[in-house]
Design a protein around this motif. Structure first.
Motif, PDB file in Angstrom:
ATOM      1  N   GLY A   1      32.232   9.176 -42.213  1.00 42.93           N
ATOM      2  CA  GLY A   1      33.357   8.573 -41.516  1.00 42.93           C
ATOM      3  C   GLY A   1      32.939   7.857 -40.245  1.00 42.93           C
ATOM      4  N   SER A   2      33.904   7.541 -39.416  1.00 45.68           N
ATOM      5  CA  SER A   2      33.671   6.712 -38.235  1.00 45.68           C
ATOM      6  C   SER A   2      33.473   7.532 -36.964  1.00 45.68           C
ATOM      7  CB  SER A   2      34.854   5.750 -38.043  1.00 45.68           C
ATOM      8  OG  SER A   2      36.072   6.471 -37.970  1.00 45.68           O
ATOM      9  N   GLY A   3      33.123   8.807 -37.106  1.00 47.16           N
ATOM     10  CA  GLY A   3      32.962   9.676 -35.931  1.00 47.16           C
ATOM     11  C   GLY A   3      31.911   9.175 -34.961  1.00 47.16           C
ATOM     12  N   CYS A   4      30.752   8.687 -35.489  1.00 47.96           N
ATOM     13  CA  CYS A   4      29.693   8.218 -34.593  1.00 47.96           C
ATOM     14  C   CYS A   4      30.139   6.984 -33.818  1.00 47.96           C
ATOM     15  CB  CYS A   4      28.415   7.945 -35.386  1.00 47.96           C
ATOM     16  SG  CYS A   4      28.563   6.590 -36.583  1.00 47.96           S
ATOM     17  N   MET A   5      30.982   6.136 -34.456  1.00 44.14           N
ATOM     18  CA  MET A   5      31.482   4.947 -33.758  1.00 44.14           C
ATOM     19  C   MET A   5      32.381   5.350 -32.597  1.00 44.14           C
ATOM     20  SD  MET A   5      32.521   2.509 -36.954  1.00 44.14           S
ATOM     21  CE  MET A   5      31.491   2.268 -38.392  1.00 44.14           C
ATOM     22  N   ILE A   6      33.287   6.300 -32.868  1.00 47.83           N
ATOM     23  CA  ILE A   6      34.231   6.742 -31.847  1.00 47.83           C
ATOM     24  C   ILE A   6      33.486   7.321 -30.649  1.00 47.83           C
ATOM     25  CG2 ILE A   6      36.138   8.320 -31.365  1.00 47.83           C
ATOM     26  CD1 ILE A   6      36.882   8.146 -34.320  1.00 47.83           C
ATOM     27  N   ASN A   7      32.514   8.207 -30.923  1.00 47.45           N
ATOM     28  CA  ASN A   7      31.765   8.837 -29.838  1.00 47.45           C
ATOM     29  C   ASN A   7      30.988   7.803 -29.032  1.00 47.45           C
ATOM     30  OD1 ASN A   7      32.655  11.384 -30.571  1.00 47.45           O
ATOM     31  ND2 ASN A   7      30.946  11.740 -31.959  1.00 47.45           N
ATOM     32  N   HIS A   8      30.388   6.828 -29.716  1.00 45.23           N
ATOM     33  CA  HIS A   8      29.598   5.831 -29.000  1.00 45.23           C
ATOM     34  C   HIS A   8      30.482   4.954 -28.116  1.00 45.23           C
ATOM     35  CE1 HIS A   8      26.412   2.970 -28.152  1.00 45.23           C
ATOM     36  NE2 HIS A   8      27.259   1.995 -28.478  1.00 45.23           N
ATOM     37  N   LEU A   9      31.645   4.556 -28.623  1.00 44.23           N
ATOM     38  CA  LEU A   9      32.507   3.657 -27.862  1.00 44.23           C
ATOM     39  C   LEU A   9      33.050   4.313 -26.589  1.00 44.23           C
ATOM     40  CD1 LEU A   9      34.487   1.775 -30.648  1.00 44.23           C
ATOM     41  CD2 LEU A   9      32.643   0.919 -29.204  1.00 44.23           C
ATOM     42  N   ARG A  10      33.100   5.627 -26.582  1.00 47.52           N
ATOM     43  CA  ARG A  10      33.547   6.314 -25.369  1.00 47.52           C
ATOM     44  C   ARG A  10      32.619   6.023 -24.203  1.00 47.52           C
ATOM     45  NH1 ARG A  10      34.735  12.226 -28.123  1.00 47.52           N
ATOM     46  NH2 ARG A  10      36.621  11.643 -29.270  1.00 47.52           N
ATOM     47  N   PHE A  11      31.316   5.918 -24.495  1.00 51.70           N
ATOM     48  CA  PHE A  11      30.341   5.672 -23.439  1.00 51.70           C
ATOM     49  C   PHE A  11      30.041   4.179 -23.270  1.00 51.70           C
ATOM     50  CE2 PHE A  11      29.568   9.877 -25.212  1.00 51.70           C
ATOM     51  CZ  PHE A  11      29.593  10.645 -24.077  1.00 51.70           C
TER      52      PHE A  11
END
Length: 607
Positions: A73-83
């Motif tokens: 899923g898109s979990g890595c995208m979400i976490n990266h965009l936070r930073f």
């Protein structure tokens, strides 16, 4: 479709990027593609090497390469965009395939450039500081020193340039620091006590250390008997609002005194690394154990000869002439026997050049082939010891499969040398008899989704699944007992469901490595009670039950809910990829809405 042979690792992809390779292309998926399209793809592109899709994506804004698989899923995208949010720019909406130049990192930093003369002066002062005051180089990177430097820097900015203030006036005297450190200690101790009192699940790790600089509590009791040690531990825990009971865990070594100290009012878990290491110690250094002969004379003779050579070579300071530094055996160091033998094996041929006649005679008695065979046999044990010594993730779920793995490695082969047969016979038997597997180990083993059917250890499957279901019933009952009002049931898939329950103290992790899965009790109750039904018992009925009957058991409907979650977990196809880097706590945090009871068990057991 790409195959494993076409897949490159992150290091090689970064190398191709730095080389400006024309084989790399970046493509955004279409909504009609098989890849799950989400709004986050506006900020990322899929990496292709020679038109073969890789398991990596790149951020369009900061050019960071991330691991990505459609199944995760898109979990890595979400976490990266936070930073990365502060650096976001307008994404390219053309949809055209972009070239490598779009992703090539600039060699210039966006940070403001520090004048060279200022940078040089600071560097000189830092070098003088560590030299004149005898401080370590890495002290300047410590968070405390960085915080001090920032405070001095901020204070300098606030003071007008016309003010004539000496730097000595800004720094506190030793007596001032002494008074304030006591106040700071008292403040943080109160914070720690509040933190500890809020925990409803924790694990205490107990051991004795001889060195005074370990930061442990000094043991000043009159003796080291089990009752005295237990009183000492209980008093320390009491000072922080903690009490051991049958729901709290204690991890210790497996010495007799410790076993007696924690045989009641807690769940004792033996250290598996200690089990393995003690068996290695007995194999190479002991003639008899438990009134039985060890019968590993050939291996012990080789071990003693290597130990003699290593200790003498280190003592006469000749090891600097060798390509590797020799390692002396220490029974308190995990895998100490393997480390000594393995290093000596690697420099076996060159070591003869630095030995005198007496040591050369001992050297000639060492069978190099046997030395290599023993190291080869011990290598899986060293691997397991390292895997169980992870300081960032729980490892209790690994112990059952690892035990069986080492027992299988200890099976005697007809082609084995006689010395190897002796070692395998002794170690295999000791591991099977002395390596304790508790109910908590069995439950933890089936909590790993890849191992829930225990294919490698089928003899434990029925027992482990029975214990898991039994634990689910306990957690279900606990969720009912913590609810002071009828529970409003909402769909299990809803992430924002409103559930009315009594407020309780926060449940906070006792270790940073498990903080990701532990949540407040109110949040936990929301997860647990999302499958419960409204339970209303007449006050008179409750009184009669307490007087004459056992506490009310889950109803048929409740048991159906428990059975349903249990069966759904066993039938699920969820797996964790990359067992060597598994993060089982994050897995259960992600799936606690689907399996709330099992997730709450993981929260307790994996601590």
């Amino acid at each position: 479709m790409s195959t494993n042979n076409n897949q490159l690792d992150k290091k090689n992809i970064e190398r191709l990027v730095s080389q400006n390779s024309t084989s790399i292309s970046y493509i955004k998926p279409n909504e009609s593609s098989k890849i799950e399209f989400s709004k986050y793809w506006n900020s990322f592109s899929q990496i292709y090497i020679s038109n073969v899709k890789q398991d990596f994506i790149v951020c369009d804004h900061c050019k960071t390469i991330l691991v990505y698989k459609s199944s995760t899923g898109s979990g890595c995208m979400i976490n990266h965009l936070r930073f990365c949010q502060s650096k976001l720019k307008q994404a390219n909406s053309s949809g055209e395939q972009q070239t490598i130049n779009n992703y090539y990192k600039s060699t210039f930093s966006d940070k403001k450039q520090i004048p060279k003369d200022i940078k040089r002066a600071i560097t000189t002062s830092c070098v003088q500081f560590v030299a004149e005051d005898g401080r370590a180089f890495h002290l300047l990177q410590g968070p405390g020193f960085v915080r001090l430097a920032k405070q001095l820097f901020d204070s300098g900015q606030r003071l007008p340039s016309s003010t004539n203030i000496s730097i000595e006036d800004l720094l506190p005297t030793p007596s001032t620091k002494s008074r304030n450190i006591d106040k700071m200690y008292d403040y943080y101790r109160e914070q720690l006590i509040k933190f500890c009192k809020s925990m409803d699940s924790y694990c205490a790790i107990v051991d004795f250390w001889c060195e005074p600089f370990t930061g442990c509590f000094p043991y000043e009791m009159e003796n080291k008997r089990a009752p005295t040690i237990r009183t000492f531990i209980d008093d320390i825990l009491k000072n922080f609002g903690l009490v051991l009971d049958q729901e709290k865990f204690v991890v210790i070594d497996n010495e007799p005194t410790m076993l007696c100290t924690f045989n009641t009012s807690c769940k004792r878990i033996g250290c598996s690394d200690h089990y393995i290491n003690k068996q290695h110690q007995y194999t190479f250094t002991t003639k008899t154990i438990d009134e039985k002969s060890v019968s590993c004379d050939l291996a012990q003779g080789l071990f003693n000869n290597v130990k003699t050579l290593v200790s003498n070579t280190r003592r006469i300071h000749k090891q600097q002439n060798l390509s590797k530094q020799l390692v002396l055996y220490a029974d308190t160091r995990f895998s100490g026997a393997f480390e000594m033998l393995n290093v000596f094996s690697s420099i076996f041929d060159e070591s003869v050049q630095i030995l005198d006649s007496k040591l050369s005679a001992i050297y000639s008695n060492i069978d190099k082939d046997l030395l290599v065979d023993i190291c080869h046999f011990l290598f899986p044990f060293d691997t397991v010891l390292r895997a169980l010594s992870d300081d960032k993730r729980p490892t209790i779920h690994r112990e059952l499969p690892f035990k069986q793995y080492l027992i299988n490695k200890s099976v005697i082969d007809e082609n084995d040398d006689e010395a190897i047969k002796q070692v395998k016979s002794f170690l295999g038997k000791r591991l099977n008899e002395k390596w304790e597997i508790t109910d908590q180990h069995l439950i933890a083993a089936v909590l790993h989704p890849n191992n829930k059917h225990l294919h490698k250890t089928p003899q434990f499957k029925d027992r482990a699944l029975f214990l898991l279901k039994q634990e689910m019933c306990k957690h279900y009952d606990r969720s009912l007992s913590t609810s002071s009002s009828p529970v409003a049931v909402s769909p299990i898939t809803s992430s924002t469901s409103s559930i009315s329950c009594s407020p309780s103290t926060s449940s906070i992790s006792c270790s940073p490595s498990i903080s990701s899965i532990l949540c407040s009790s109110s949040t936990l109750s929301s997860s647990l009670t999302s499958i419960t039904k409204s339970v209303r018992l007449d006050a008179r009925d409750i009184l009669l039950r307490e007087a004459f009957d056992k506490p009310p058991s889950p109803s048929v409907t409740d048991m159906n809910d428990i059975d349903k979650e249990f069966e759904n977990y066993l039938a699920s196809t969820l797996v964790m990829e990359g067992d060597e880097n598994d993060d089982i706590l994050s897995f259960w945090r992600q799936h606690k809405q689907t399996f709330p009871l099992i997730a709450s068990i993981a929260r307790d057991i994996l601590a």
